[in-house]
Motif scaffolding. Structure first.
Motif, PDB file in Angstrom:
ATOM      1  N   GLY A  14     -57.103  44.122   7.866  1.00 36.36           N
ATOM      2  CA  GLY A  14     -56.426  43.076   7.116  1.00 36.36           C
ATOM      3  C   GLY A  14     -57.263  42.425   6.049  1.00 36.36           C
ATOM      4  N   GLN A  15     -58.539  42.770   5.964  1.00 33.30           N
ATOM      5  CA  GLN A  15     -59.404  42.185   4.950  1.00 33.30           C
ATOM      6  C   GLN A  15     -59.053  42.680   3.557  1.00 33.30           C
ATOM      7  OE1 GLN A  15     -63.509  42.950   6.511  1.00 33.30           O
ATOM      8  NE2 GLN A  15     -63.939  41.012   5.523  1.00 33.30           N
ATOM      9  N   MET A  49     -63.143  36.702  -0.867  1.00 33.21           N
ATOM     10  CA  MET A  49     -62.316  37.141   0.245  1.00 33.21           C
ATOM     11  C   MET A  49     -60.914  36.554   0.140  1.00 33.21           C
ATOM     12  SD  MET A  49     -64.741  37.028   3.598  1.00 33.21           S
ATOM     13  CE  MET A  49     -66.137  38.141   3.749  1.00 33.21           C
ATOM     14  N   PHE A  50     -59.917  37.397   0.371  1.00 29.95           N
ATOM     15  CA  PHE A  50     -58.543  36.947   0.501  1.00 29.95           C
ATOM     16  C   PHE A  50     -58.180  37.076   1.973  1.00 29.95           C
ATOM     17  CE2 PHE A  50     -58.614  38.544  -3.941  1.00 29.95           C
ATOM     18  CZ  PHE A  50     -58.363  37.335  -4.564  1.00 29.95           C
ATOM     19  N   LEU A  51     -58.092  35.926   2.641  1.00 28.03           N
ATOM     20  CA  LEU A  51     -57.903  35.913   4.086  1.00 28.03           C
ATOM     21  C   LEU A  51     -56.428  36.027   4.447  1.00 28.03           C
ATOM     22  CD1 LEU A  51     -60.378  33.017   4.954  1.00 28.03           C
ATOM     23  CD2 LEU A  51     -60.833  35.470   4.988  1.00 28.03           C
ATOM     24  N   PRO A  52     -56.122  36.746   5.514  1.00 28.98           N
ATOM     25  CA  PRO A  52     -54.719  36.808   5.965  1.00 28.98           C
ATOM     26  C   PRO A  52     -54.294  35.475   6.564  1.00 28.98           C
ATOM     27  CG  PRO A  52     -56.156  37.945   7.513  1.00 28.98           C
ATOM     28  CD  PRO A  52     -57.013  37.566   6.349  1.00 28.98           C
ATOM     29  N   PRO A 107     -53.115  33.018   0.738  1.00 26.86           N
ATOM     30  CA  PRO A 107     -51.998  33.502  -0.075  1.00 26.86           C
ATOM     31  C   PRO A 107     -51.205  32.357  -0.680  1.00 26.86           C
ATOM     32  CG  PRO A 107     -51.539  33.786   2.277  1.00 26.86           C
ATOM     33  CD  PRO A 107     -52.966  33.383   2.162  1.00 26.86           C
ATOM     34  N   THR A 108     -50.728  32.564  -1.913  1.00 31.16           N
ATOM     35  CA  THR A 108     -49.911  31.554  -2.575  1.00 31.16           C
ATOM     36  C   THR A 108     -48.485  31.565  -2.048  1.00 31.16           C
ATOM     37  OG1 THR A 108     -49.494  33.134  -4.362  1.00 31.16           O
ATOM     38  CG2 THR A 108     -51.303  31.578  -4.658  1.00 31.16           C
ATOM     39  N   ARG A 109     -48.023  32.710  -1.600  1.00 25.24           N
ATOM     40  CA  ARG A 109     -46.716  32.804  -0.946  1.00 25.24           C
ATOM     41  C   ARG A 109     -46.658  34.105  -0.158  1.00 25.24           C
ATOM     42  NH1 ARG A 109     -42.001  34.649  -5.260  1.00 25.24           N
ATOM     43  NH2 ARG A 109     -43.277  36.055  -6.534  1.00 25.24           N
TER      44      ARG A 109
END
Length: 481
Positions: free
Chosen positions: A324-325, A340-343, A383-385
């Protein structure tokens, strides 16, 4: 495929996260195991009193607490990331993307970039008896290449196919929707041979593919971890060399925008940048803790518009892994930590596909729990959405963006959908996506949209991980609406 299907739960967990499952806590790896007590603000509020705090000051404290929590999550993910067991080249190769001008890309077809949506109709079926793990095509869609479980690289004549040179029989059409009438025209194929330690050649499944924009050469990922470099236009199917650094199957290959470099991702958790002039590694990216699932350079607007310019390509590289990373690397900074974009919290580990928006400002990641997370570059790690598919749709396994930058094609177990990103997702009176006919059931391994956005390809296969496949390979013709 018995070895890769991972029927044993312990083996799957070991392959995904490395080592024994007791060494790392799942919540720690996903950034979800952080309790409220772990986040300490600079000025904690005493529990014995309830002071009157102005709303602006309270908001600032909440922002500080959220920032501290996000930083703690990123630190724990970095601490869990293993060191790569890769022998680097000394001296290293050239980071070609920083030195060379990107190739001129095909422009989006007239009328395809400003339309609101598209009519996507399947018309072609490329007959295949095995799972297809990878697909690639030249810039003008003259040739399409596929590879999969059978151990062959197949070259398809796309022009002949779309013009209906060979039609499907009535029995072959029976398995597809009525619009599928054209049969894929195979031009040639060759053995996907690997070499063992004894020097003997053997067929290897094709786990990944990418091809030069004018079909001068092609690269393929093998089960052993080798990368094959093959001739296409002259002396077709001859293996020029093997690039041997990875220890496990090479799941992703991405040719750099200048076409002098190659980025590879593997089940060994390594991401490598190759200098194709010398065959040496220019850089290794260490940060993922499970198998690499997608790699893509940030789109450059000058490239998208087909402009001839001396500007270099965007140096940002997006990589995702099965756990998921999603990491965003700035290639100009050799030792900087990736963004990093975290779930989201309580999201199961899963990211087999991700893609950029056409303008390079957003990233979309498909998840196991029927959702797609949207991230704004430079807007933080959350996440923005989140786009939510129907509950029975299954895991999202493939994503691709259309030329208008608002239509996102996503594949899940039940169907292929095209999502209108500008339609409100909270409006109950309208559905923000439409079903694209053709696929129903089975795991979709790839969605390929050509640079002009006139054609789309979808392939069935589990890419060596998990999931059933019906071996369907379809071609679509796209019409702007």
């Amino acid at each position: 495929m018995s070895e890769a299907a991972f029927n044993d739960d312990d083996l799957l967990e070991k392959e995904l996260f490395g080592g024994d499952s007791d060494e790392l806590d799942m919540d720690d790896m996903m950034g979800m195991g952080l309790d409220n007590e772990d986040v300490k603000t600079a000025d904690p509020v005493p529990t014995t009193a309830t002071p009157k705090v102005p709303s602006e000051e309270l908001t600032a404290k909440n922002k500080n607490a959220n920032a501290a929590e996000t930083k703690a999550k990123e630190s724990r993910l970095q601490a869990a990331a293993p060191k790569l067991d890769i022998e680097l080249d000394d001296p290293p190769g050239e980071l070609t993307i920083l030195e060379r001008v990107p190739r001129k890309r095909v422009q989006v077809a007239a009328g395809y970039s400003a339309c609101k949506t598209y009519d996507v109709l399947p018309t072609m079926a490329f007959l295949n008896q095995y799972q297809i793990h990878a697909v690639a095509a030249v810039a003008n869609m003259r040739w399409v290449f596929t590879g999969g479980e059978d151990g062959y690289i197949k070259k398809w004549d796309f022009n002949a196919t779309v013009n209906g040179k060979q039609m499907l029989t009535l029995g072959q059409r029976h398995a597809h929707v009525d619009s599928v009438t054209k049969s894929g025209t195979m031009a040639s194929y060759w053995d996907h041979n690997d070499v063992n330690e004894s020097g003997n050649e053997f067929l290897s499944p094709v786990y990944s593919l990418d091809v030069h924009s004018e079909a001068m050469w092609l690269v393929s990922g093998m089960k052993s971890g080798n990368i094959g470099l093959w001739t296409v236009r002259h002396d077709e199917g001859r293996r020029i060399t093997l690039l041997s650094k990875h220890k496990k199957p090479v799941s992703v290959l991405c040719i750099s925008p200048d076409e002098f470099g190659l980025v590879s991702g593997s089940w060994d958790r390594a991401v490598l940048y190759w200098d194709l002039n010398t065959g040496k590694i220019a850089r290794a990216f260490a940060g993922h803790i499970s198998q690499i699932s997608s790699i893509e350079f940030q789109p450059c607007l000058a490239e998208q518009q087909g402009e001839t310019t001396d500007k270099r390509a965007s140096p940002l590289l997006m990589t995702t892994s099965i756990d998921g990373q999603c990491l965003l690397w700035d290639i100009r900074a050799p030792k900087a930590l990736p963004q990093m974009f975290l779930p989201p919290k309580k999201t199961p580990p899963w990211a087999t596909s991700a893609c950029w928006s056409r303008d390079g400002r957003r990233i979309y990641i498909g998840r196991r729990n029927n959702t797609i997370d949207e991230y704004e570059v430079g807007a933080g790690s959350q996440p923005t959405r989140t786009l939510k598919l129907p509950m029975n749709s299954g895991a999202v396994t493939a994503l691709s963006m259309m030329g208008n930058n608002r239509s996102l094609v996503c594949a899940s177990t039940d169907n292929v959908r095209m999502w209108d990103l500008e339609m409100p997702t909270d409006r109950r009176s309208s559905v923000p996506f439409q079903i694209i006919p053709g696929h129903h059931g089975g795991t979709i391994s790839n969605i390929f949209v050509d640079e002009s956005s006139r054609f789309m390809l979808t392939t069935s296969g589990n890419r060596g991980w998990d999931g059933s496949s019906n071996n369907v390979f379809l071609g679509y013709e796209i019409t702007p609406i």
